[in-house]
Scaffold this motif. Structure first.
Motif, PDB file in Angstrom:
ATOM      1  N   PHE A 130      -4.175  -0.184   1.603  1.00 27.23           N
ATOM      2  CA  PHE A 130      -5.295   0.552   2.170  1.00 27.23           C
ATOM      3  C   PHE A 130      -5.123   0.915   3.641  1.00 27.23           C
ATOM      4  N   HIS A 131      -5.922   0.345   4.536  1.00 29.10           N
ATOM      5  CA  HIS A 131      -5.945   0.779   5.931  1.00 29.10           C
ATOM      6  C   HIS A 131      -4.848   0.129   6.771  1.00 29.10           C
ATOM      7  N   TYR A 132      -3.954  -0.585   6.149  1.00 28.60           N
ATOM      8  CA  TYR A 132      -2.966  -1.348   6.912  1.00 28.60           C
ATOM      9  C   TYR A 132      -1.594  -0.666   6.940  1.00 28.60           C
ATOM     10  N   LEU A 133      -1.069  -0.305   5.796  1.00 26.91           N
ATOM     11  CA  LEU A 133       0.291   0.231   5.718  1.00 26.91           C
ATOM     12  C   LEU A 133       0.273   1.732   6.009  1.00 26.91           C
ATOM     13  N   ASP A 134       0.877   2.133   7.136  1.00 31.92           N
ATOM     14  CA  ASP A 134       0.851   3.544   7.520  1.00 31.92           C
ATOM     15  C   ASP A 134       2.239   4.172   7.599  1.00 31.92           C
TER      16      ASP A 134
END
Length: 350
Positions: free
Chosen positions: A201-205
Motif C-alpha cells: 500500500f502506502h509504503y512501497l514506492d
C-alpha cells in the motif's frame, strides 16, 4: 482438554507406515497427527520421538511448544503448527537438522529465534499471518536450500540483504506487509520464478533495478503499492508471463501502455532503457482545425507561403468579443477567415 485425554489422542494419532526402500530393507516412517483437537498443552508422548518424521499440531490452542519436545525430534522432516496461539518458537528448533518443511502460519509470532538458522535442510517456510516485524539478518547465509519463503500478512518493513544469497529460492511471497523497499542484489536469485510484493500500500514506492535481472522470473505481482516508475530492466525479463501492477500511480509506463498487453510494457521499457523510445506525436492546433473541418488542410506546392490550400473553408461561428462585434458591418465574417487566422499578424486594424 485433560492430560489423560490428550495422551489417548497421542496414541490414536500415531500411525505407522511401511515404505520399501529396497527389496531387502524396510523402514518404518512415523507420523503423529494431533491436529484439530483443541489442545491447550502437549502431554508427554508415550513414544520415542526420535522416530517421528512428520508432526502435525495444527488447529489447536497451543501457546508454546516445550523445548524438551522439539529437542528430541531429531529425525523430523515436516512440522505443521499452523493456526494456534504461538507467540514464539522454541530455541531447540535449531536441533532439527533434517527439517525440510515448516508451517507456523496463523499464529502471533513476532520474531524467529536465532537458532532457526541452523535448520539448513529447510526447503519450505510458511510464516503467513503472524506479527513478524523482522527476519534474522543472516537468514540468507544459512538457509541455503530454501526454495519457498512465504511471509505474507505480517509487519515486515524491510527484508534482510542476505535474502539475495538464497540462490535456490523459487517463490518469494511478501505481500501484505509494510515494506519500504526491497534489498539490492536480487539478481543473485537465479532460480526465482514467482515474486509477490503486492499490497504494501502506502509504503512501497519503488522497485530496485535488479528486479529486471531475475532471469528465471515468470510472475511478478507489484499491485496496490505507491510505485510510479517501473525499472526499465523489466523489459529484459524474457520468461515473464504475468505482470500485475494495478493500483499504482504509474507514470512510466503509462497506464494506457499497461492496459494493452505485457508485451507492450516490455517493449516500452526496453526502448526506454536503450534510448530508442519516441513518445507519440501530439496533435497540434493545426490538426484540430482540420478535425473540426475549418479548412481541408491539403498541402500544396504553390498556393501560399504556408503550403496549405485554404481555398475551401468553413466560417468560424460564434467568434466575438466586446471589442469586435461581428454583427457590425465593419467586422464582417471575412475578417475571421483562415487566411487571417494563419497570418503572422495577430491583430485587426481599426
Amino acid at each position: 482438554m485433560m492430560v489423560h485425554e490428550a495422551q489417548d489422542q497421542v496414541r490414536m494419532g500415531l500411525t505407522k507406515k511401511k515404505t520399501k526402500r529396497t527389496s531387502i530393507e524396510i523402514e518404518k516412517v512415523e507420523e503423529l497427527d494431533l491436529s484439530g483437537l483443541s489442545l491447550d498443552a502437549l502431554p508427554k508422548p508415550p513414544i520415542n520421538l526420535g522416530i517421528i518424521h512428520k508432526l502435525d499440531l495444527s488447529n489447536n490452542n497451543l501457546q508454546n511448544i516445550p523445548e524438551s519436545l522439539t529437542a528430541r525430534l531429531l529425525n523430523l522432516v515436516v512440522l505443521d503448527v499452523h493456526s494456534n496461539q504461538l507467540k514464539t518458537l522454541p530455541n531447540s528448533i535449531g536441533c532439527l537438522s533434517k527439517l525440510k518443511v515448516v508451517n507456523f502460519s496463523g499464529n502471533v509470532i513476532e520474531s524467529l529465534p536465532k537458532t532457526f538458522e541452523n535448520c539448513r535442510s529447510l526447503e519450505e517456510l510458511n510464516a503467513n499471518f503472524n506479527k513478524l516485524n523482522k527476519l534474522p539478518d543472516t537468514i540468507g547465509f544459512e538457509l541455503i536450500n530454501l526454495q519457498k519463503l512465504s511471509v505474507n500478512s505480517n509487519k515486515l518493513a524491510f527484508l534482510p540483504s542476505s535474502i539475495s544469497h538464497l540462490t535456490n529460492l523459487r517463490i518469494l511471497d511478501v505481500r501484505l506487509n509494510c515494506l519500504r523497499s526491497l534489498p539490492e542484489g536480487l539478481e543473485n536469485l537465479i532460480n526465482l520464478e514467482i515474486l509477490n510484493v503486492s499490497q504494501n500500500f502506502h509504503y512501497l514506492d519503488t522497485l530496485p533495478y535488479s528486479v529486471g535481472l531475475l532471469i528465471a522470473l515468470v510472475e511478478l505481482d507489484a499491485s496496490y503499492n505507491r510505485i510510479k516508475v517501473l525499472p526499465n530492466s523489466i523489459g529484459c525479463l524474457k520468461k515473464l508471463r504475468k505482470l500485475s501492477v494495478e493500483g499504482n500511480p504509474l507514470v512510466s509506463p503509462p497506464m494506457e501502455v499497461v492496459e494493452q498487453s505485457l508485451q507492450a510494457v516490455k517493449e516500452y521499457l526496453s526502448e526506454k532503457m536503450n534510448g530508442t523510445y519516441k513518445s507519440p506525436t501530439k496533435k497540434t492546433w493545426l490538426g484540430k482545425l482540420v478535425r473540426y473541418r475549418t479548412f481541408n488542410g491539403v498541402r500544396t506546392r504553390n498556393h501560399d507561403s504556408e503550403g496549405l490550400d485554404v481555398s475551401e473553408y468553413h466560417s468560424l461561428d460564434c467568434i466575438a468579443s466586446p471589442r469586435y462585434n461581428i454583427a457590425s458591418p465593419r467586422y464582417n465574417m471575412g475578417m475571421f477567415s483562415p487566411r487571417r487566422l494563419l497570418s503572422p499578424r495577430t491583430y485587426f486594424s481599426r
